[in-house]
Structure formats: C-alpha cells, structure tokens
Design a protein around this motif. Structure first.
Motif, PDB file in Angstrom:
ATOM      1  N   MET A  92      19.173 -54.565 -38.787  1.00 57.10           N
ATOM      2  CA  MET A  92      19.120 -53.610 -39.875  1.00 57.10           C
ATOM      3  C   MET A  92      17.798 -52.849 -39.795  1.00 57.10           C
ATOM      4  N   THR A  93      17.892 -51.540 -39.789  1.00 57.88           N
ATOM      5  CA  THR A  93      16.680 -50.720 -39.716  1.00 57.88           C
ATOM      6  C   THR A  93      16.290 -50.266 -41.110  1.00 57.88           C
ATOM      7  N   THR A  94      14.991 -50.128 -41.281  1.00 57.65           N
ATOM      8  CA  THR A  94      14.520 -49.630 -42.569  1.00 57.65           C
ATOM      9  C   THR A  94      14.147 -48.163 -42.413  1.00 57.65           C
ATOM     10  N   SER A  95      14.382 -47.433 -43.430  1.00 62.82           N
ATOM     11  CA  SER A  95      14.113 -46.000 -43.401  1.00 62.82           C
ATOM     12  C   SER A  95      12.646 -45.742 -43.699  1.00 62.82           C
ATOM     13  N   PRO A  96      12.034 -44.797 -42.978  1.00 60.64           N
ATOM     14  CA  PRO A  96      10.653 -44.432 -43.290  1.00 60.64           C
ATOM     15  C   PRO A  96      10.551 -43.581 -44.552  1.00 60.64           C
ATOM     16  N   TYR A  97      11.686 -43.217 -45.133  1.00 59.60           N
ATOM     17  CA  TYR A  97      11.723 -42.346 -46.307  1.00 59.60           C
ATOM     18  C   TYR A  97      12.065 -43.146 -47.545  1.00 59.60           C
ATOM     19  N   SER A  98      11.663 -42.625 -48.694  1.00 59.49           N
ATOM     20  CA  SER A  98      12.057 -43.250 -49.957  1.00 59.49           C
ATOM     21  C   SER A  98      13.565 -43.102 -50.114  1.00 59.49           C
ATOM     22  N   ASP A  99      14.127 -43.880 -51.026  1.00 57.36           N
ATOM     23  CA  ASP A  99      15.570 -43.813 -51.257  1.00 57.36           C
ATOM     24  C   ASP A  99      16.025 -42.410 -51.622  1.00 57.36           C
ATOM     25  N   GLN A 100      15.225 -41.712 -52.451  1.00 59.31           N
ATOM     26  CA  GLN A 100      15.600 -40.356 -52.867  1.00 59.31           C
ATOM     27  C   GLN A 100      15.606 -39.407 -51.680  1.00 59.31           C
ATOM     28  N   TRP A 101      14.573 -39.484 -50.835  1.00 63.22           N
ATOM     29  CA  TRP A 101      14.533 -38.614 -49.651  1.00 63.22           C
ATOM     30  C   TRP A 101      15.669 -38.969 -48.700  1.00 63.22           C
ATOM     31  N   GLN A 102      15.943 -40.264 -48.550  1.00 64.50           N
ATOM     32  CA  GLN A 102      17.014 -40.676 -47.654  1.00 64.50           C
ATOM     33  C   GLN A 102      18.356 -40.126 -48.134  1.00 64.50           C
ATOM     34  N   GLN A 103      18.582 -40.147 -49.444  1.00 62.60           N
ATOM     35  CA  GLN A 103      19.820 -39.596 -49.987  1.00 62.60           C
ATOM     36  C   GLN A 103      19.931 -38.105 -49.669  1.00 62.60           C
ATOM     37  N   LEU A 104      18.823 -37.381 -49.822  1.00 61.45           N
ATOM     38  CA  LEU A 104      18.834 -35.950 -49.504  1.00 61.45           C
ATOM     39  C   LEU A 104      19.111 -35.720 -48.027  1.00 61.45           C
ATOM     40  N   LEU A 105      18.483 -36.527 -47.169  1.00 66.05           N
ATOM     41  CA  LEU A 105      18.726 -36.401 -45.732  1.00 66.05           C
ATOM     42  C   LEU A 105      20.181 -36.716 -45.390  1.00 66.05           C
ATOM     43  N   ASP A 106      20.715 -37.762 -46.010  1.00 68.47           N
ATOM     44  CA  ASP A 106      22.111 -38.115 -45.768  1.00 68.47           C
ATOM     45  C   ASP A 106      23.051 -36.999 -46.202  1.00 68.47           C
ATOM     46  N   MET A 107      22.768 -36.394 -47.363  1.00 68.67           N
ATOM     47  CA  MET A 107      23.609 -35.297 -47.848  1.00 68.67           C
ATOM     48  C   MET A 107      23.528 -34.095 -46.916  1.00 68.67           C
ATOM     49  N   ALA A 108      22.367 -33.919 -46.294  1.00 68.89           N
ATOM     50  CA  ALA A 108      22.190 -32.792 -45.384  1.00 68.89           C
ATOM     51  C   ALA A 108      22.723 -33.100 -43.996  1.00 68.89           C
ATOM     52  N   GLY A 109      23.221 -34.339 -43.799  1.00 70.49           N
ATOM     53  CA  GLY A 109      23.764 -34.708 -42.498  1.00 70.49           C
ATOM     54  C   GLY A 109      22.683 -34.993 -41.477  1.00 70.49           C
ATOM     55  N   ARG A 110      21.510 -35.388 -41.942  1.00 69.45           N
ATOM     56  CA  ARG A 110      20.386 -35.681 -41.053  1.00 69.45           C
ATOM     57  C   ARG A 110      20.191 -37.184 -40.954  1.00 69.45           C
ATOM     58  N   SER A 111      19.731 -37.622 -39.821  1.00 64.62           N
ATOM     59  CA  SER A 111      19.423 -39.021 -39.618  1.00 64.62           C
ATOM     60  C   SER A 111      17.962 -39.265 -39.952  1.00 64.62           C
ATOM     61  N   SER A 112      17.638 -40.476 -40.373  1.00 58.59           N
ATOM     62  CA  SER A 112      16.249 -40.794 -40.681  1.00 58.59           C
ATOM     63  C   SER A 112      15.558 -41.503 -39.535  1.00 58.59           C
ATOM     64  N   ASP A 113      16.296 -41.781 -38.431  1.00 50.98           N
ATOM     65  CA  ASP A 113      15.613 -42.493 -37.353  1.00 50.98           C
ATOM     66  C   ASP A 113      14.593 -41.580 -36.692  1.00 50.98           C
ATOM     67  N   SER A 114      13.578 -42.180 -36.138  1.00 52.00           N
ATOM     68  CA  SER A 114      12.446 -41.423 -35.621  1.00 52.00           C
ATOM     69  C   SER A 114      12.794 -40.579 -34.407  1.00 52.00           C
ATOM     70  N   SER A 115      13.938 -40.821 -33.768  1.00 54.06           N
ATOM     71  CA  SER A 115      14.293 -40.030 -32.588  1.00 54.06           C
ATOM     72  C   SER A 115      14.873 -38.668 -32.970  1.00 54.06           C
ATOM     73  N   THR A 116      15.236 -38.513 -34.228  1.00 54.34           N
ATOM     74  CA  THR A 116      15.800 -37.244 -34.675  1.00 54.34           C
ATOM     75  C   THR A 116      14.709 -36.419 -35.323  1.00 54.34           C
ATOM     76  N   ASN A 117      14.609 -35.186 -34.932  1.00 59.30           N
ATOM     77  CA  ASN A 117      13.590 -34.306 -35.483  1.00 59.30           C
ATOM     78  C   ASN A 117      14.130 -33.673 -36.761  1.00 59.30           C
ATOM     79  N   ALA A 118      13.894 -34.317 -37.888  1.00 55.79           N
ATOM     80  CA  ALA A 118      14.331 -33.769 -39.173  1.00 55.79           C
ATOM     81  C   ALA A 118      13.293 -32.757 -39.629  1.00 55.79           C
ATOM     82  N   ARG A 119      13.743 -31.564 -39.898  1.00 54.50           N
ATOM     83  CA  ARG A 119      12.807 -30.559 -40.368  1.00 54.50           C
ATOM     84  C   ARG A 119      13.434 -29.759 -41.486  1.00 54.50           C
ATOM     85  N   MET A 120      12.608 -29.235 -42.293  1.00 54.52           N
ATOM     86  CA  MET A 120      13.059 -28.449 -43.423  1.00 54.52           C
ATOM     87  C   MET A 120      12.972 -26.989 -43.027  1.00 54.52           C
ATOM     88  N   SER A 121      13.913 -26.205 -43.474  1.00 56.61           N
ATOM     89  CA  SER A 121      13.858 -24.782 -43.169  1.00 56.61           C
ATOM     90  C   SER A 121      13.808 -23.986 -44.458  1.00 56.61           C
TER      91      SER A 121
END
Length: 148
Positions: free
Chosen positions: A1-30
């Motif tokens: 089980m991996t832990t997210s580097p983001y808070s639960d609220q940020w993780q929910q936003l990332l999930d809704m945006a279809g973004r992964s929280s793992d460090s190999s994915t470059n999540a960026r805001m536009s």
C-alpha cells in the motif's frame, strides 16, 4: 500500500482530475489563459476586463428590469384597496405589496452598488497588469539559446 504525498483533499482533487499522485507522474496545474501545449515559461498570463464589464452590464440591466417590474407591481395594486374595502384580505394584500416593494428596492440598490464596483475591478486589474509588466521590463528573460 502506497501513501500519497498529498493531503486527502488534494488527493481527491487529483483523482477527480484524473491525475495520479505517484511521484513518476508529473502532475501540474494549468491556468485557463494558457493553452495545454504551452510550457508555461514562454506564455504570458493574460487578463481580460470583458467578464467584469459584462457582469457590470448585467447588474445594470437587472436594476432597470427590477425597476420596471416594481413600477408595474405598484400600478397593478392601485385602486385595489378601494375595490376590496371591507374584505379581510385587503390588509394582507397591502402587506404583501409592501414586502415585495421592499425586496425589489433592495435588489435595485444592490445592483446599483454592484455595477460600478465590477467596473472598478476591471480597471484595477488592467492597471495592475501594466504595473507588473513594467516591473519585469528590465529583467533578462531566458531564451531557448541561453537554456542550452
């Protein structure tokens, strides 16, 4: 089980945006004003006073429309007291009219107050854009040639 580097609220936003929280994915805001293909460094944030100016116009139109509606409502009740004299509903009808007139007056006042404020926001942001742009004017911007 991996832990997210983001808070639960940020993780929910990332999930809704279809973004992964793992460090190999470059999540960026536009930004809405930057197209998806822009790298960010070559793009300028642009401000338009159009939405603020349009909102001010809508507030002004609403004020005018409410003024007209209030006038028609008042006119429609003229003479009603004389025609319904002696009925128990006459007092109720008058209190309902007064209540609606007060509500519509509050809407008129709010719209009259809001329209110039919205126009000031548009003006203020335009002035701020000019200030920010001039503050960066003397800075050396990196070019593709300098980056390599």
């Amino acid at each position: 089980m991996t832990t997210s580097p983001y808070s639960d609220q940020w993780q929910q936003l990332l999930d809704m945006a279809g973004r992964s929280s793992d460090s190999s994915t470059n999540a960026r805001m536009s930004l809405a004003s930057v197209s998806a293909g822009d790298s960010g460094g070559d793009s300028d944030l642009r401000h338009s006073d159009g939405p603020w100016t349009r909102a001010a116009g809508v507030a002004e139109e609403l004020r005018i429309s409410v003024t007209s509606a209030k006038s028609r409502l008042t006119s429609a009740h003229e003479g009603a007291a004389a025609g319904t004299e002696g009925l128990a509903s006459t007092g109720t009808l008058k209190s309902v009219l007064t209540s609606w007139e007060e509500r519509l007056k509050a809407v008129q006042d709010e719209c009259a107050s809001l329209a110039p404020k919205l126009r000031l926001v548009a003006q203020g942001q335009g002035e701020r854009n000019t200030e920010v742009k001039s503050s960066f004017a003397g800075l050396d911007r990196p070019t593709a040639e300098k980056a390599t």
